[in-house]
Design a protein around this motif. Structure first.
Motif, PDB file in Angstrom:
ATOM      1  N   LEU A  44       0.832  -1.208   0.000  1.00  0.00           N
ATOM      2  CA  LEU A  44       0.000   0.000   0.000  1.00  0.00           C
ATOM      3  C   LEU A  44       0.867   1.257   0.000  1.00  0.00           C
ATOM      4  CD1 LEU A  44      -2.878  -0.956   2.465  1.00  0.00           C
ATOM      5  CD2 LEU A  44      -3.074  -0.536   0.014  1.00  0.00           C
ATOM      6  N   ASP A  45       1.947   1.233   0.748  1.00  0.00           N
ATOM      7  CA  ASP A  45       2.869   2.371   0.759  1.00  0.00           C
ATOM      8  C   ASP A  45       3.476   2.595  -0.625  1.00  0.00           C
ATOM      9  OD1 ASP A  45       2.345   2.781   3.440  1.00  0.00           O
ATOM     10  OD2 ASP A  45       4.189   1.825   4.149  1.00  0.00           O
ATOM     11  N   GLU A  48       0.831   4.157  -2.833  1.00  0.00           N
ATOM     12  CA  GLU A  48       0.669   5.583  -2.501  1.00  0.00           C
ATOM     13  C   GLU A  48       1.834   6.403  -3.044  1.00  0.00           C
ATOM     14  OE1 GLU A  48      -1.926   7.270  -1.223  1.00  0.00           O
ATOM     15  OE2 GLU A  48      -2.978   5.348  -1.394  1.00  0.00           O
ATOM     16  N   LYS A  51       1.366   6.725  -6.740  1.00  0.00           N
ATOM     17  CA  LYS A  51       0.264   7.661  -6.997  1.00  0.00           C
ATOM     18  C   LYS A  51       0.744   9.102  -6.847  1.00  0.00           C
ATOM     19  CE  LYS A  51      -4.318   8.843  -5.214  1.00  0.00           C
ATOM     20  NZ  LYS A  51      -5.305   8.568  -4.179  1.00  0.00           N
ATOM     21  N   ALA A  52       1.517   9.368  -5.810  1.00  0.00           N
ATOM     22  CA  ALA A  52       2.033  10.716  -5.585  1.00  0.00           C
ATOM     23  C   ALA A  52       2.968  11.123  -6.722  1.00  0.00           C
ATOM     24  CB  ALA A  52       2.753  10.783  -4.240  1.00  0.00           C
TER      25      ALA A  52
END
Length: 71
Positions: A44-45, A48, A51-52
């Protein structure tokens, strides 16, 4: 009566063995859950972070250069 007691003793022994087996399996399953939760958090990290980075890259394009559904 001896046969009944022997039967009962055998059943109790089998039950105790099953109980121990289930305890061992439970410990292993708990360890697996902890490992999977850790792996899930790591993934998940990463998502993220990706995505960033994508959002940052998209922010560097002029608005008129992007398709309408991306804005």
């Amino acid at each position: 009566m001896d046969a009944d007691l022997q039967y009962l003793e055998d059943r109790i022994t089998a039950l105790a063995q099953l109980c121990q087996q289930l305890r061992t399996e439970n410990v292993a399953l708990r360890e697996t859950v902890v490992a999977l939760k850790s792996d899930n958090r790591r993934l998940l990290d990463k998502v993220e972070g990706a995505k960033a980075r994508v959002e940052t890259l998209l922010g560097q394009f002029p608005a008129e250069a992007l398709p309408e559904d991306v804005e």
